[in-house]
Scaffold this motif. Structure first.
Motif, PDB file in Angstrom:
ATOM      1  N   ARG A  67      74.585  21.926  42.112  1.00  0.00           N
ATOM      2  CA  ARG A  67      75.609  21.048  41.553  1.00  0.00           C
ATOM      3  C   ARG A  67      74.973  19.971  40.681  1.00  0.00           C
ATOM      4  N   GLU A  70      73.904  21.403  37.415  1.00  0.00           N
ATOM      5  CA  GLU A  70      75.059  21.598  36.543  1.00  0.00           C
ATOM      6  C   GLU A  70      75.526  20.274  35.960  1.00  0.00           C
ATOM      7  N   ALA A  71      75.560  19.241  36.785  1.00  0.00           N
ATOM      8  CA  ALA A  71      75.993  17.923  36.300  1.00  0.00           C
ATOM      9  C   ALA A  71      75.072  17.400  35.210  1.00  0.00           C
ATOM     10  N   ASP A  72      73.785  17.754  35.280  1.00  0.00           N
ATOM     11  CA  ASP A  72      72.826  17.299  34.271  1.00  0.00           C
ATOM     12  C   ASP A  72      72.753  18.229  33.073  1.00  0.00           C
ATOM     13  N   GLY A  73      73.524  19.309  33.077  1.00  0.00           N
ATOM     14  CA  GLY A  73      73.620  20.161  31.895  1.00  0.00           C
ATOM     15  C   GLY A  73      72.625  21.304  31.822  1.00  0.00           C
ATOM     16  N   ARG A  76      75.287  26.427  34.294  1.00  0.00           N
ATOM     17  CA  ARG A  76      76.744  26.508  34.405  1.00  0.00           C
ATOM     18  C   ARG A  76      77.063  27.437  35.560  1.00  0.00           C
ATOM     19  N   CYS A 211      86.289  26.955  39.166  1.00  0.00           N
ATOM     20  CA  CYS A 211      85.110  26.536  39.901  1.00  0.00           C
ATOM     21  C   CYS A 211      85.198  27.072  41.323  1.00  0.00           C
ATOM     22  N   ASP A 215      82.929  22.393  44.958  1.00  0.00           N
ATOM     23  CA  ASP A 215      82.176  21.888  43.807  1.00  0.00           C
ATOM     24  C   ASP A 215      82.537  20.426  43.548  1.00  0.00           C
ATOM     25  N   SER A 242      80.561  18.302  36.146  1.00  0.00           N
ATOM     26  CA  SER A 242      79.574  18.714  35.146  1.00  0.00           C
ATOM     27  C   SER A 242      80.059  18.474  33.725  1.00  0.00           C
ATOM     28  N   GLN A 243      81.363  18.273  33.541  1.00  0.00           N
ATOM     29  CA  GLN A 243      81.918  18.099  32.207  1.00  0.00           C
ATOM     30  C   GLN A 243      82.589  16.744  32.018  1.00  0.00           C
TER      31      GLN A 243
END
Length: 257
Positions: A67, A70-73, A76, A211, A215, A242-243
């Motif tokens: 997670r 994903e949050a840091d890019g 996905r 998702c 998440d 993440s977005q």
């Protein structure tokens, strides 16, 4: 992927030396591997089970690490699929500044609002905020916000009865809903209060946003008041963490008058 005793020992040592949670050690190792090219952009990472075996940690620990990636890019995630690497060095994201109505409009941008329902619903906390009896049925708009054909947030908006009763479903053709109030009813927003918190995705979030249950979700509540300080709209947004990233500024010294 073979189980690596060295990887597991690195995770445990990082926890002992840095006093950091296990998931941060797993995150750091996977991030470093992505950055040096062990996992190329477009490649799939191993499954949660395989990564848990590799680092000899629980599935929950691995899930937290993914997670954060994903949050840091870096990756996905998609429901029932292995994580895919999206960037070796994601650009630093400062987030959307939220200091005015114009910032809200800019944040929504060219997003599309797909209406799921427009009906009367009971919500005791929101009725209380409107100063109404808890059993009051409120006009509620539920929809999905999408950008580039991909859903990124759920929108749930409650209206004061004398406002909602004057709005037909067809009026909501703008993803910036407070502009609908201005256009249809001549209501001008003078004050907005925003509350932000973190939650885990529910079954509804998973269904609508693609998702997985559990998440990370960034939830916001916006309370809109008119020029008479009357609360007219309570808007909730549930976005994939993440977005979604919000920013503001803190003033540490007095400004010149």
């Amino acid at each position: 992927m073979e189980i690596s005793e060295q990887d597991a020992e690195t995770v445990r040592q990082g926890q002992l030396e840095g006093r950091q949670p296990l998931y941060l050690s797993v995150y750091g190792l996977l991030r470093d591997e992505i950055q040096v090219g062990r996992w190329k952009v477009g490649a799939s990472l191993p499954s949660e089970a395989a990564l848990s075996d590799r680092f000899q940690v629980s599935r929950i620990t691995t899930r937290h690490a993914l997670r954060l990636l994903e949050a840091d890019g870096y990756i996905r995630k998609a429901q029932s699929r292995r994580p895919v690497v999206t960037a070796a060095a994601p650009p630093r994201r400062e987030g959307w500044f939220m200091e005015s109505l114009a910032d809200i409009v800019a944040m929504v941008g060219d997003a599309r609002l797909d209406i799921q329902s427009w009906q009367l619903e009971r919500s005791a906390p929101d009725a209380r905020d409107f100063g109404l009896p808890l059993a009051t049925r409120l006009h509620c708009l539920r929809g999905i916000l999408s950008r580039n054909g991909r859903p990124y947030a759920r929108s749930i908006i409650y209206f004061r009865p004398e406002v909602g009763s004057r709005l037909p479903r067809g009026a909501f053709n703008d993803a910036v809903v407070f502009r609908v109030l201005q256009r249809e009813l001549g209501i001008h927003i003078e004050d907005v209060r925003m509350i932000v918190w973190a939650e885990l995705a529910s079954e509804e979030d998973a269904r609508d946003l693609g998702c997985e249950v559990g998440d990370a979700i960034l939830a916001t509540q916006l309370l809109y008041r008119d020029e008479r300080a009357s609360l007219i709209e309570i808007a909730y947004s549930r976005a994939l963490a993440s977005q979604a990233r919000l920013s503001t500024r803190l003033v540490t010294s007095a400004r010149d008058p």
